[in-house]
Enzyme design. Structure first.
Site, PDB file in Angstrom:
ATOM      1  N   ILE A  76       0.838  -1.192   0.000  1.00  0.00           N
ATOM      2  CA  ILE A  76       0.000   0.000   0.000  1.00  0.00           C
ATOM      3  C   ILE A  76       0.872   1.240   0.000  1.00  0.00           C
ATOM      4  O   ILE A  76       2.002   1.222   0.514  1.00  0.00           O
ATOM      5  CB  ILE A  76      -0.970   0.005   1.211  1.00  0.00           C
ATOM      6  N   CYS A  77       0.374   2.308  -0.608  1.00  0.00           N
ATOM      7  CA  CYS A  77       1.079   3.593  -0.618  1.00  0.00           C
ATOM      8  C   CYS A  77       0.049   4.682  -0.353  1.00  0.00           C
ATOM      9  O   CYS A  77      -1.012   4.423   0.210  1.00  0.00           O
ATOM     10  CB  CYS A  77       1.814   3.807  -1.935  1.00  0.00           C
ATOM     11  N   ALA A  78       0.336   5.900  -0.744  1.00  0.00           N
ATOM     12  CA  ALA A  78      -0.586   6.996  -0.457  1.00  0.00           C
ATOM     13  C   ALA A  78      -1.837   6.933  -1.340  1.00  0.00           C
ATOM     14  O   ALA A  78      -2.958   7.061  -0.846  1.00  0.00           O
ATOM     15  CB  ALA A  78       0.112   8.342  -0.637  1.00  0.00           C
ATOM     16  N   MET A 105      -3.768   4.526   0.836  1.00  0.00           N
ATOM     17  CA  MET A 105      -4.283   4.990   2.123  1.00  0.00           C
ATOM     18  C   MET A 105      -5.381   6.031   1.955  1.00  0.00           C
ATOM     19  O   MET A 105      -6.221   6.209   2.841  1.00  0.00           O
ATOM     20  CB  MET A 105      -3.144   5.546   2.969  1.00  0.00           C
TER      21      MET A 105
END
Length: 378
Positions: A76-78, A105
């Site tokens: 997961i990232c931004a 996120m």
């Protein structure tokens, strides 16, 4: 060359169900370390490591020995872009079950998961909408085809879909108080569905819209169910709780499972700490111990029940919650005013949005809400 099937994706809804079901999960968070330390995915059986995207541009050597050989790996990232690159790097290194989390996120922060809390005495039910990425909790009460929503989040589609699917006519959208950590969707949802929007008037002195006031002991009739208002100041001067069907106590941001509400988000900590103590140590003491406390937020995954819901009997909280067991008033005041976490992100802008003083666009609203819930005394 990575094959077309090497990289899979998973939605935040699918990931949320895994977290709520307490599945064993291995997650790589590719955001920078400051963002990761501030706010991350939590769960009872989650192993999560921080591996910033920029550290993996040349390959996954920095983390390869930490990766499980026979488990799914979720990245997961931004916003979902960097996680795809990192997932590709991991797949190229020979790991086959690698997933990139769609929307990152940003999407995790906005997901709402409805969970049935229980049935009502005269028919109907109460549902808790868990905003797992933010710790926000909202509620839909349904009885005989009528409904009320309490502490609505700004993402309206999950509520609208649920209401349509269950053939509910929405009578009311109620807010327990003027929120400072997230943008309320109550007024907008009420306008869309022909419901009445209600707010405690002591929190509404500066609002720029019409609303119906909520006063102490007011009753809202939903089908065969009565929602009773209980004035309970302390987090804000207008904070109001709701007793539903003499079974459930919706406490807003006054009382949580493992903490109590902070009184400082309008800059009135010293003024409101006495109200907070009076609510917790007097007003709530007059209520039945077997009421199930359903707060507007939770602080950590430790407060989550096995079914993913957040709730505990009031009598149990008087035994277990430290905030309800500080006999000395001076010590209580000290605890409340000296154990405050950082202010929520953009809290003043969020308050002004909830007052109708400003109308930021959707992307700005997302930015304003990003980050963890910070409504409680630590």
């Amino acid at each position: 060359m990575v094959t077309a099937t090497a990289i899979k994706t998973i939605t935040v809804k699918e990931l949320a169900r895994k977290v709520l079901n307490h599945e064993d999960l291995f997650i790589i968070d590719a955001r920078n370390t400051d963002d990761f330390d501030d706010w991350k995915i939590e769960g009872k059986n989650i192993e999560i490591i921080n591996a910033p995207y920029f550290d993996l541009l040349e390959g996954i050597d920095p983390i390869q020995d930490k990766l499980p050989k026979n488990k799914e790996i979720y990245v997961i990232c931004a916003k979902g872009g960097s996680s795809e690159f990192v997932a590709e790097q991991i797949a190229e290194a020979g790991f086959t079950n690698v997933y990139s989390v769609e929307g990152g996120m940003k999407a995790w922060s906005e997901h709402l998961e409805p969970i049935k809390i229980g049935n009502l005495k005269n028919g109907g039910a109460i549902y808790q909408f868990v905003r797992i990425g933010k710790g926000c909790l909202s509620y839909l009460i349904e009885s005989n085809g009528e409904g009320a929503i309490i502490d609505t989040n700004r993402m309206l589609e999950p509520y609208e879909s649920f209401i349509k699917e269950h053939h509910i006519h929405l009578n009311y959208a109620l807010d327990t108080h003027l929120h400072a950590d997230h943008i309320s969707g109550g007024r907008k949802l009420a306008e869309k569905l022909g419901a009445t929007y209600c707010l405690p008037p002591k929190d509404a002195a500066e609002v720029h819209f019409e609303y119906d006031p909520i006063h102490d002991k007011d009753e809202f009739i939903i089908g065969n169910t009565i929602i009773k208002a209980v004035y309970s100041p302390g987090h804000t001067i207008g904070s109001t709780s709701f007793v539903i069907d003499d079974q459930y106590l919706l406490t807003g941001d006054i009382l949580f499972i493992d903490s109590m509400g902070r009184p400082d988000l309008a800059g009135k900590a010293e003024d409101w700490v006495g109200d907070l103590r009076n609510t917790l140590y007097s007003r709530y003491k007059e209520l039945a111990d077997d009421l199930l406390v359903l707060p507007a937020h939770y602080m950590s995954i430790k407060e989550m029940n096995e079914d993913g819901s957040i709730g505990e009997k009031l009598g149990e909280l008087y035994q277990k919650n430290h905030g309800l067991n500080i006999a000395d008033e001076h010590e209580f005041r000290k605890t409340v005013t000296e154990n405050l976490p950082p202010q929520p992100n953009s809290y003043q802008e969020i308050r002004e949005t909830n007052m109708g003083k400003m109308t930021p666009d959707e992307e700005k609203q997302r930015e304003m809400e990003i980050g963890p819930n910070r409504c409680a005394v630590r």
